[in-house]
Design a protein around this motif. Structure first.
Motif, PDB file in Angstrom:
ATOM      1  N   ARG A 148       0.833  -1.211   0.000  1.00  9.29           N
ATOM      2  CA  ARG A 148       0.000   0.000   0.000  1.00  9.29           C
ATOM      3  C   ARG A 148       0.864   1.255   0.000  1.00  9.29           C
ATOM      4  N   SER A 149       1.917   1.271   0.802  1.00 10.50           N
ATOM      5  CA  SER A 149       2.770   2.455   0.867  1.00 10.50           C
ATOM      6  C   SER A 149       3.533   2.661  -0.441  1.00 10.50           C
ATOM      7  N   PHE A 150       3.986   1.572  -1.049  1.00  9.76           N
ATOM      8  CA  PHE A 150       4.666   1.716  -2.342  1.00  9.76           C
ATOM      9  C   PHE A 150       3.703   2.253  -3.404  1.00  9.76           C
ATOM     10  N   GLU A 151       2.450   1.844  -3.355  1.00 11.57           N
ATOM     11  CA  GLU A 151       1.477   2.377  -4.306  1.00 11.57           C
ATOM     12  C   GLU A 151       1.301   3.879  -4.124  1.00 11.57           C
ATOM     13  N   ARG A 152       1.330   4.336  -2.890  1.00  8.65           N
ATOM     14  CA  ARG A 152       1.254   5.781  -2.632  1.00  8.65           C
ATOM     15  C   ARG A 152       2.512   6.493  -3.130  1.00  8.65           C
ATOM     16  N   ILE A 153       3.660   5.838  -2.968  1.00 10.35           N
ATOM     17  CA  ILE A 153       4.910   6.412  -3.468  1.00 10.35           C
ATOM     18  C   ILE A 153       4.840   6.599  -4.985  1.00 10.35           C
ATOM     19  N   VAL A 154       4.324   5.592  -5.676  1.00 10.26           N
ATOM     20  CA  VAL A 154       4.214   5.671  -7.133  1.00 10.26           C
ATOM     21  C   VAL A 154       3.304   6.838  -7.534  1.00 10.26           C
ATOM     22  N   THR A 155       2.194   7.007  -6.844  1.00 14.25           N
ATOM     23  CA  THR A 155       1.290   8.120  -7.137  1.00 14.25           C
ATOM     24  C   THR A 155       1.981   9.461  -6.921  1.00 14.25           C
ATOM     25  N   LEU A 156       2.678   9.588  -5.793  1.00 11.76           N
ATOM     26  CA  LEU A 156       3.361  10.843  -5.490  1.00 11.76           C
ATOM     27  C   LEU A 156       4.489  11.120  -6.470  1.00 11.76           C
ATOM     28  N   THR A 157       5.188  10.081  -6.888  1.00  8.70           N
ATOM     29  CA  THR A 157       6.258  10.265  -7.863  1.00  8.70           C
ATOM     30  C   THR A 157       5.706  10.835  -9.161  1.00  8.70           C
ATOM     31  N   GLY A 158       4.563  10.301  -9.590  1.00 10.14           N
ATOM     32  CA  GLY A 158       3.938  10.815 -10.794  1.00 10.14           C
ATOM     33  C   GLY A 158       3.478  12.256 -10.648  1.00 10.14           C
ATOM     34  N   GLU A 159       2.979  12.603  -9.473  1.00  8.51           N
ATOM     35  CA  GLU A 159       2.471  13.959  -9.258  1.00  8.51           C
ATOM     36  C   GLU A 159       3.588  14.984  -9.083  1.00  8.51           C
ATOM     37  N   LEU A 160       4.649  14.602  -8.373  1.00  9.27           N
ATOM     38  CA  LEU A 160       5.680  15.555  -7.972  1.00  9.27           C
ATOM     39  C   LEU A 160       6.983  15.419  -8.746  1.00  9.27           C
ATOM     40  N   ASP A 161       7.126  14.341  -9.508  1.00 14.31           N
ATOM     41  CA  ASP A 161       8.355  14.066 -10.271  1.00 14.31           C
ATOM     42  C   ASP A 161       9.590  14.102  -9.366  1.00 14.31           C
ATOM     43  N   LEU A 162       9.521  13.320  -8.283  1.00 12.53           N
ATOM     44  CA  LEU A 162      10.634  13.233  -7.354  1.00 12.53           C
ATOM     45  C   LEU A 162      11.344  11.898  -7.515  1.00 12.53           C
ATOM     46  N   PRO A 163      12.663  11.853  -7.262  1.00 12.82           N
ATOM     47  CA  PRO A 163      13.352  10.565  -7.221  1.00 12.82           C
ATOM     48  C   PRO A 163      12.799   9.685  -6.095  1.00 12.82           C
ATOM     49  N   VAL A 164      12.959   8.383  -6.267  1.00  8.51           N
ATOM     50  CA  VAL A 164      12.597   7.416  -5.222  1.00  8.51           C
ATOM     51  C   VAL A 164      13.888   6.768  -4.751  1.00  8.51           C
ATOM     52  N   HIS A 165      14.285   7.089  -3.540  1.00  9.42           N
ATOM     53  CA  HIS A 165      15.575   6.703  -2.960  1.00  9.42           C
ATOM     54  C   HIS A 165      15.317   5.498  -2.049  1.00  9.42           C
ATOM     55  N   LEU A 166      15.799   4.296  -2.453  1.00 10.81           N
ATOM     56  CA  LEU A 166      15.327   3.058  -1.831  1.00 10.81           C
ATOM     57  C   LEU A 166      16.432   2.006  -1.781  1.00 10.81           C
ATOM     58  N   HIS A 167      16.645   1.399  -0.600  1.00  4.90           N
ATOM     59  CA  HIS A 167      17.548   0.248  -0.506  1.00  4.90           C
ATOM     60  C   HIS A 167      16.934  -0.940  -1.254  1.00  4.90           C
ATOM     61  N   VAL A 168      17.709  -1.559  -2.123  1.00  8.01           N
ATOM     62  CA  VAL A 168      17.197  -2.678  -2.933  1.00  8.01           C
ATOM     63  C   VAL A 168      18.257  -3.769  -3.047  1.00  8.01           C
TER      64      VAL A 168
END
Length: 442
Positions: free
Chosen positions: A199-219
């Motif tokens: 659920r939180s990642f889905e919100r991140i994806v929405t915000l990324t689309g709206e704000l055009d921000l990088p997603v900084h994530l340990h992977v």
């Protein structure tokens, strides 16, 4: 003649763009905080009337280095519980220490110490991931550095926030309050697949689309992380992220140690970036990232230090050298990650990952004047046949003599402008006493 703020003459300039270029006896002209020309020194003398002039006749001039992954405030935890496996280190030492001590004051003071360390080592921009982002931003503003402030996200409560909704609300409020500061930029910073829900990642994806921000994530930092994902989700973390829509040009995949060929191809196809943290990966026994294969596939690779608690230095010269050597050793190819590629990763590669490559990362007319100069006036650095090789394999952060951020002098002749070394040492001593009194007494 054209009046300008600053003219910097250097024995060598490595502009990063065009790739592989070395300029002899050239100059960088700066006005209004921006580069207006890079040209031969003789031509600069005829064209410009600078209000200030700096001559670096035994130096290499580079773009300011970009630290693509950092937990800056964790300078206050430097050396705590060393030589411990990652999850033991986190669960039994770091997270409990953070639970006891992390506050806005902790983050401000730790970030200020980190900024001083990074500026002295030629780092002019860093990508941060930690709690209390507004406190980190205040420290960055005091330092005069450029930074990308991560808006953290976890599912569990900390001293900063109660739950995922609270993290996002506080982070976005901090961004709104700080977004007019020209040297501050922002990223969404969900911690890792094992600490963030679908659920939180889905919100991140929405915000990324709206704000055009990088997603900084340990992977894919450890094999254990992958094994846990297979048990919990029936798939590897990167596949889960792909299905959720997280993998794309805004993703900065931190560490990315355990990637198979298909995952490398996925990152390349989606235009994602990797923050390679070689020292931290080795120190926590996470492994060696397949950087040679990433570069061969066209993945954009930048370099990060990670936090001082797991490195224990915020030193991109060490990281460049180690990245190049590991690439060669792991691949069996001495040509892997050559000096120019290592320099690119530490400058323009990091800037590109952050969406700042039109602003920083190379010495090109129109970009911000974020620069660092490395002095070769030391017998230990002589002779110099190839300055790009020296920057990666010979010079260290102690050789950085001058640093500018947006045309403002931050370091002059190895001395920080605006930082009082004694005060910073006292600040560190105070926190050492709070965090580990016995260490202070010994």
């Amino acid at each position: 003649m054209e009046s300008i703020d600053l003219l910097i003459r250097a024995r060598w300039i490595i502009p990063i763009e065009p790739a592989g270029t070395i300029l002899d006896n050239h100059a960088v002209a700066v006005d209004g905080g921006r580069i207006i020309a890079v040209l031969p020194a003789a031509a600069a003398a005829e064209r410009f009337a600078p209000r200030r002039e700096t001559t670096l006749d035994r130096h290499v001039l580079l773009p300011g280095l970009v630290n693509l992954h950092c937990h800056a405030a964790m300078t206050l935890l430097r050396g705590l519980a060393d030589d411990t496996p990652l999850m033991t280190w986190l669960q039994e030492h770091i997270w409990p220490a953070e639970g006891r001590h992390v506050s806005a004051e902790f983050v401000h003071d730790g970030t200020l110490l980190a900024c001083a360390e990074m500026l002295r080592g030629g780092i002019t921009c860093f990508n941060d991931m930690y709690f209390f982002p507004e406190a980190a931003a205040r420290a960055v503003a005091t330092s005069g550095m450029r930074a990308v402030i991560g808006l953290p996200l976890l599912e569990f409560p900390t001293n900063y926030a109660a739950d995922a909704d609270d993290y996002l609300a506080k982070g976005l409020a901090a961004r709104d309050a700080l977004r007019d500061q020209p040297l501050l930029h922002f990223a969404l910073a969900p911690h890792a697949p094992y600490t963030v829900s679908n659920r939180s990642f889905e919100r991140i994806v929405t915000l990324t689309g709206e704000l055009d921000l990088p997603v900084h994530l340990h992977v894919h930092e450890t094999q254990a992380e992958i094994d846990e994902s297979l048990r919990s989700y029936g798939m590897r973390p990167l596949e889960r992220l792909r299905r959720l829509g997280v993998v794309g040009p805004n993703l900065i995949a931190v560490h990315a140690v355990h990637l198979d060929p298909g995952e490398i191809a996925l990152l390349a196809a989606e235009g994602a970036s990797v923050a390679h943290c070689p020292t931290s990966n080795l120190k926590l026994a996470s492994g060696i990232a397949p950087v040679t294969a990433m570069l061969a596939q066209g993945v954009n690779v930048g370099i990060g230090t990670d936090g001082a608690a797991s490195n224990n230095r915020l030193d991109l010269f060490t990281e460049m050298r180690l990245a190049a050597l590991l690439a060669k050793g792991a691949s069996g190819d001495a040509r892997a990650m050559n000096a120019h590629q290592a320099l690119h990763a530490a400058t323009l590669g990091g800037a590109r990952a952050l969406g700042l490559d039109r602003e920083i990362g190379s010495l090109v007319a129109g970009k911000s004047a974020d620069l660092c100069a490395v002095s070769l006036d030391d017998p230990a650095l002589a002779p110099c046949y190839a300055p790009e090789s020296h920057m990666v394999y010979v010079a260290g952060r102690e050789n950085v003599s001058h640093v500018w951020v947006a045309g403002q002098m931050m370091l002059e002749n190895h001395t920080l402008s605006g930082f009082l070394k004694k005060d910073l040492e006292n600040l560190a001593a105070i926190w050492q006493t709070r965090i580990c009194p016995r260490a202070h007494q010994s």
